[in-house]
Design an enzyme around this catalytic site. Structure first.
Site, PDB file in Angstrom:
ATOM      1  N   SER A 154      36.506 109.754 -38.780  1.00 14.34           N
ATOM      2  CA  SER A 154      35.496 109.004 -38.720  1.00 14.34           C
ATOM      3  C   SER A 154      36.082 107.721 -39.511  1.00 14.34           C
ATOM      4  CB  SER A 154      34.100 109.448 -39.207  1.00 14.34           C
ATOM      5  OG  SER A 154      33.139 108.523 -38.996  1.00 14.34           O
ATOM      6  N   HIS A 201      29.500 113.931 -33.164  1.00 18.54           N
ATOM      7  CA  HIS A 201      30.232 113.563 -34.313  1.00 18.54           C
ATOM      8  C   HIS A 201      30.740 114.389 -35.194  1.00 18.54           C
ATOM      9  CE1 HIS A 201      32.159 109.972 -36.261  1.00 18.54           C
ATOM     10  NE2 HIS A 201      31.686 110.255 -37.303  1.00 18.54           N
ATOM     11  N   ASP A 256      29.461 112.081 -28.979  1.00 19.36           N
ATOM     12  CA  ASP A 256      29.519 111.265 -30.464  1.00 19.36           C
ATOM     13  C   ASP A 256      29.007 109.838 -30.012  1.00 19.36           C
ATOM     14  OD1 ASP A 256      30.253 110.077 -32.725  1.00 19.36           O
ATOM     15  OD2 ASP A 256      32.408 110.563 -32.501  1.00 19.36           O
TER      16      ASP A 256
END
Length: 306
Positions: free
Chosen positions: A165, A281, A249
């Site tokens: 991320s 995610h 995601d």
């Protein structure tokens, strides 16, 4: 009208997953408690961990796998955690457990990097701290750095940068920064980006707040698509890149765009992308025992041992 003892809230980032809120008087208040676990010797895997200070402002958690040869040189993984540049830590149960499992599976030594978080420390503080960590790690190349595990066990011919991320964004930027720094002595074998955060052409309210000095979608640190192809190809000073995306995601398209941008840039390396169907995610952090998380762990382990 709000009283002085009950100031009025101006904004929450984000109502669906509240990290912090802003008051109209300018104050920011965190809404998520920081939970940490100490370093330990893991009885299940035999992985050992310890913490180290990283001058001038940061720290890291180092993970060493169980090995029959205490002098064996192992691939070195530099891992940068996610959390929207605002939350999480190498010392949280989530990342401590993930790095323990990954180190055991891949048989690598790992340095999980701590960095200052927004909103107390706006970007580019996180980039600065990660760069300091990379230079601190590089100080062990001659086997005389401050951390014995790195002196004795790290194979500096097999160094990987990784992150998830927001941490994947930082990892990408560290590769690019190292290309322009003649003093850095680390040579990177690979870059691993897990569910990476990058901007597209749309404004991002959180980024606008925590990175006020940026150019938003036109900032190359946030949106690699705005980097000239020749510059991008020259900046990716590694041999291989693996991008992991998840079908459901909300950032999936950002990872796919990064893959396509690098492919078109003329970069002289091997880039691969793996997509996990039906998942969201960073699912592997929250469902580490599921079958798809195990499959992804196998794929990441293979990448670190090619």
């Amino acid at each position: 009208m709000a009283s002085s003892s009950n100031p009025e809230i101006a904004r929450v980032f984000f109502p669906s997953y509240p990290m912090f809120q802003l008051y109209k008087d300018g104050r920011a208040e965190r809404l998520r408690q920081i939970v940490t676990v100490p370093p330990s010797d893991d009885p299940k895997t035999g992985v050992r961990s310890k913490d180290a200070l990283v001058p001038p402002l940061s720290s890291a958690r180092i993970f060493l796998p169980k090995t029959s040869d205490p002098t064996a040189k192992l691939p070195l993984l530099i891992y940068i955690h996610g959390g929207a540049f605002c939350i999480e830590s190498p010392f949280s149960p989530t990342y401590h457990n993930y790095l323990t499992s990954l180190v055991a599976k891949a048989n690598v030594i790992a340095v999980s990097v701590q960095y200052r978080k927004a909103p107390e420390h706006n970007l580019p503080a996180a980039y600065d701290d990660a760069w300091d960590a990379i230079n601190w790690i590089a100080s062990h190349i001659e086997r005389n750095g401050p951390e014995p595990w790195l002196n004795e066990n790290a194979d500096f011919d097999k160094v990987f940068l990784a992150g998830d991320s927001a941490g994947a964004n930082i990892a990408h930027n560290m590769i690019m920064k190292s290309a322009g720094d003649d003093q850095i002595r680390l040579k990177f074998s690979g870059l691993l980006l897990m569910n990476p955060f990058f901007m597209n052409d749309e404004p991002d309210e959180l980024i606008s707040f925590i990175f006020p000095s940026s150019k938003g979608p036109n900032d190359p640190r946030l949106n690699p698509a705005c980097i000239a192809s020749k510059e991008l190809a020259a900046g990716l000073v590694c041999k291989r890149i693996l991008i992991c995306v998840a079908e459901k995601d909300f950032l999936r398209e950002r990872g796919v765009s990064y893959y396509e941008t690098v492919k078109k840039s003329g970069w002289n390396g091997v880039i691969e992308m793996v997509e996990i169907e039906g998942e969201v995610h960073v699912f592997y952090l929250f469902k580490p025992d599921c079958e798809k998380a195990a499959e992804l762990m196998d794929r990441v382990s293979s990448f670190l041992n090619l």
